[in-house]
Design a protein around this motif. Structure first.
Motif, PDB file in Angstrom:
ATOM      1  N   MET A  45      54.772 -40.555 -11.151  1.00 40.61           N
ATOM      2  CA  MET A  45      55.104 -41.384 -10.012  1.00 40.61           C
ATOM      3  C   MET A  45      55.354 -40.463  -8.832  1.00 40.61           C
ATOM      4  N   THR A  46      54.867 -40.849  -7.674  1.00 42.98           N
ATOM      5  CA  THR A  46      55.035 -40.041  -6.471  1.00 42.98           C
ATOM      6  C   THR A  46      55.690 -40.878  -5.391  1.00 42.98           C
ATOM      7  N   THR A  47      56.261 -40.212  -4.424  1.00 41.65           N
ATOM      8  CA  THR A  47      56.827 -40.895  -3.275  1.00 41.65           C
ATOM      9  C   THR A  47      55.970 -40.566  -2.066  1.00 41.65           C
ATOM     10  N   PRO A  48      55.340 -41.565  -1.461  1.00 43.78           N
ATOM     11  CA  PRO A  48      54.487 -41.309  -0.313  1.00 43.78           C
ATOM     12  C   PRO A  48      55.307 -40.842   0.882  1.00 43.78           C
ATOM     13  N   PRO A  49      54.697 -40.077   1.780  1.00 46.46           N
ATOM     14  CA  PRO A  49      55.422 -39.632   2.962  1.00 46.46           C
ATOM     15  C   PRO A  49      55.884 -40.796   3.811  1.00 46.46           C
ATOM     16  N   SER A  50      56.973 -40.625   4.495  1.00 45.86           N
ATOM     17  CA  SER A  50      57.555 -41.572   5.449  1.00 45.86           C
ATOM     18  C   SER A  50      57.977 -42.903   4.832  1.00 45.86           C
ATOM     19  N   THR A  51      58.254 -42.923   3.561  1.00 48.48           N
ATOM     20  CA  THR A  51      58.760 -44.138   2.931  1.00 48.48           C
ATOM     21  C   THR A  51      59.625 -43.774   1.743  1.00 48.48           C
ATOM     22  N   THR A  52      60.478 -44.676   1.341  1.00 47.15           N
ATOM     23  CA  THR A  52      61.308 -44.420   0.169  1.00 47.15           C
ATOM     24  C   THR A  52      60.799 -45.191  -1.038  1.00 47.15           C
ATOM     25  N   ARG A  53      59.685 -45.840  -0.910  1.00 50.05           N
ATOM     26  CA  ARG A  53      59.135 -46.598  -2.020  1.00 50.05           C
ATOM     27  C   ARG A  53      58.416 -45.663  -2.988  1.00 50.05           C
ATOM     28  N   ALA A  54      58.690 -45.847  -4.232  1.00 51.98           N
ATOM     29  CA  ALA A  54      57.967 -45.091  -5.250  1.00 51.98           C
ATOM     30  C   ALA A  54      56.684 -45.841  -5.553  1.00 51.98           C
ATOM     31  N   ARG A  55      55.614 -45.124  -5.746  1.00 53.32           N
ATOM     32  CA  ARG A  55      54.352 -45.769  -6.086  1.00 53.32           C
ATOM     33  C   ARG A  55      53.649 -44.960  -7.153  1.00 53.32           C
ATOM     34  N   CYS A  56      52.741 -45.596  -7.841  1.00 52.20           N
ATOM     35  CA  CYS A  56      52.087 -44.962  -8.974  1.00 52.20           C
ATOM     36  C   CYS A  56      50.655 -45.467  -9.058  1.00 52.20           C
ATOM     37  N   SER A  57      49.727 -44.556  -9.237  1.00 49.89           N
ATOM     38  CA  SER A  57      48.346 -44.938  -9.461  1.00 49.89           C
ATOM     39  C   SER A  57      48.233 -45.466 -10.884  1.00 49.89           C
ATOM     40  N   PRO A  58      47.477 -46.538 -11.113  1.00 49.83           N
ATOM     41  CA  PRO A  58      47.341 -47.069 -12.470  1.00 49.83           C
ATOM     42  C   PRO A  58      46.760 -46.066 -13.460  1.00 49.83           C
ATOM     43  N   ALA A  94      46.339 -53.852   0.212  1.00 48.56           N
ATOM     44  CA  ALA A  94      45.172 -53.299   0.909  1.00 48.56           C
ATOM     45  C   ALA A  94      44.007 -53.195  -0.078  1.00 48.56           C
ATOM     46  N   PRO A  95      42.843 -53.738   0.269  1.00 46.45           N
ATOM     47  CA  PRO A  95      41.726 -53.739  -0.669  1.00 46.45           C
ATOM     48  C   PRO A  95      41.211 -52.343  -1.015  1.00 46.45           C
ATOM     49  N   ASP A  96      41.447 -51.376  -0.154  1.00 42.83           N
ATOM     50  CA  ASP A  96      40.959 -50.024  -0.414  1.00 42.83           C
ATOM     51  C   ASP A  96      42.023 -49.121  -1.041  1.00 42.83           C
ATOM     52  N   CYS A  97      43.124 -49.701  -1.529  1.00 45.52           N
ATOM     53  CA  CYS A  97      44.208 -48.950  -2.152  1.00 45.52           C
ATOM     54  C   CYS A  97      44.361 -49.410  -3.595  1.00 45.52           C
ATOM     55  N   ALA A 135      53.824 -47.652   6.580  1.00 46.44           N
ATOM     56  CA  ALA A 135      53.291 -46.688   7.546  1.00 46.44           C
ATOM     57  C   ALA A 135      51.809 -46.406   7.317  1.00 46.44           C
ATOM     58  N   GLY A 136      51.340 -46.531   6.112  1.00 51.29           N
ATOM     59  CA  GLY A 136      49.938 -46.239   5.808  1.00 51.29           C
ATOM     60  C   GLY A 136      49.119 -47.508   5.670  1.00 51.29           C
ATOM     61  N   CYS A 137      49.158 -48.106   4.486  1.00 52.01           N
ATOM     62  CA  CYS A 137      48.360 -49.302   4.203  1.00 52.01           C
ATOM     63  C   CYS A 137      48.747 -50.481   5.087  1.00 52.01           C
ATOM     64  N   GLY A 138      50.036 -50.690   5.301  1.00 51.22           N
ATOM     65  CA  GLY A 138      50.479 -51.799   6.137  1.00 51.22           C
ATOM     66  C   GLY A 138      49.962 -51.680   7.561  1.00 51.22           C
ATOM     67  N   ASN A 139      50.030 -50.491   8.114  1.00 49.97           N
ATOM     68  CA  ASN A 139      49.544 -50.264   9.470  1.00 49.97           C
ATOM     69  C   ASN A 139      48.038 -50.510   9.557  1.00 49.97           C
ATOM     70  N   ARG A 140      47.286 -50.004   8.584  1.00 50.76           N
ATOM     71  CA  ARG A 140      45.838 -50.222   8.575  1.00 50.76           C
ATOM     72  C   ARG A 140      45.502 -51.705   8.508  1.00 50.76           C
ATOM     73  N   MET A 141      46.184 -52.443   7.634  1.00 47.52           N
ATOM     74  CA  MET A 141      45.890 -53.863   7.467  1.00 47.52           C
ATOM     75  C   MET A 141      46.294 -54.678   8.699  1.00 47.52           C
ATOM     76  N   LYS A 142      47.431 -54.359   9.292  1.00 49.12           N
ATOM     77  CA  LYS A 142      47.864 -55.065  10.506  1.00 49.12           C
ATOM     78  C   LYS A 142      46.912 -54.785  11.663  1.00 49.12           C
ATOM     79  N   THR A 143      46.472 -53.546  11.796  1.00 48.02           N
ATOM     80  CA  THR A 143      45.522 -53.181  12.852  1.00 48.02           C
ATOM     81  C   THR A 143      44.193 -53.894  12.652  1.00 48.02           C
ATOM     82  N   ARG A 144      43.738 -53.945  11.405  1.00 47.21           N
ATOM     83  CA  ARG A 144      42.482 -54.627  11.082  1.00 47.21           C
ATOM     84  C   ARG A 144      42.580 -56.113  11.422  1.00 47.21           C
TER      85      ARG A 144
END
Length: 78
Positions: free
Chosen positions: A1-14, A40-43, A62-71
């Motif tokens: 499990m890794t923590t992405p930059p600029s967030t405190t959410r833990a995430r994990c690739s399947p 995000a469909p590309d995540c 900051a990453g996927c959310g920003n991309r999706m909102k901009t799109r």
């Protein structure tokens, strides 16, 4: 499990080692409902929703959310 930059959410690739253990642990302790896949469909990340109302949509705002909102904004503006 890794923590992405600029967030405190833990995430994990399947496909990441440990993803199965995380799934088993969350199923055992009852927190499975808070495990979500990124909207995000590309995540392909899975993340633990720390939000109070349990409505987080992206692994990283900051990453996927920003991309999706901009799109969505660009689609609305044409």
């Amino acid at each position: 499990m890794t923590t992405p930059p600029s967030t405190t959410r833990a995430r994990c690739s399947p496909t990441e080692p440990g993803a199965v253990q995380i799934s088993v642990r969350t199923a055992a302790d009852g927190s499975w409902q808070r495990m979500k896949s990124c909207g995000a469909p590309d995540c392909g990340w899975v993340f633990y929703d720390h939000s109070k109302p349990h409505h987080a949509r992206w692994c990283s705002t900051a990453g996927c959310g920003n991309r999706m909102k901009t799109r969505a904004y660009r689609d609305r503006k044409g």
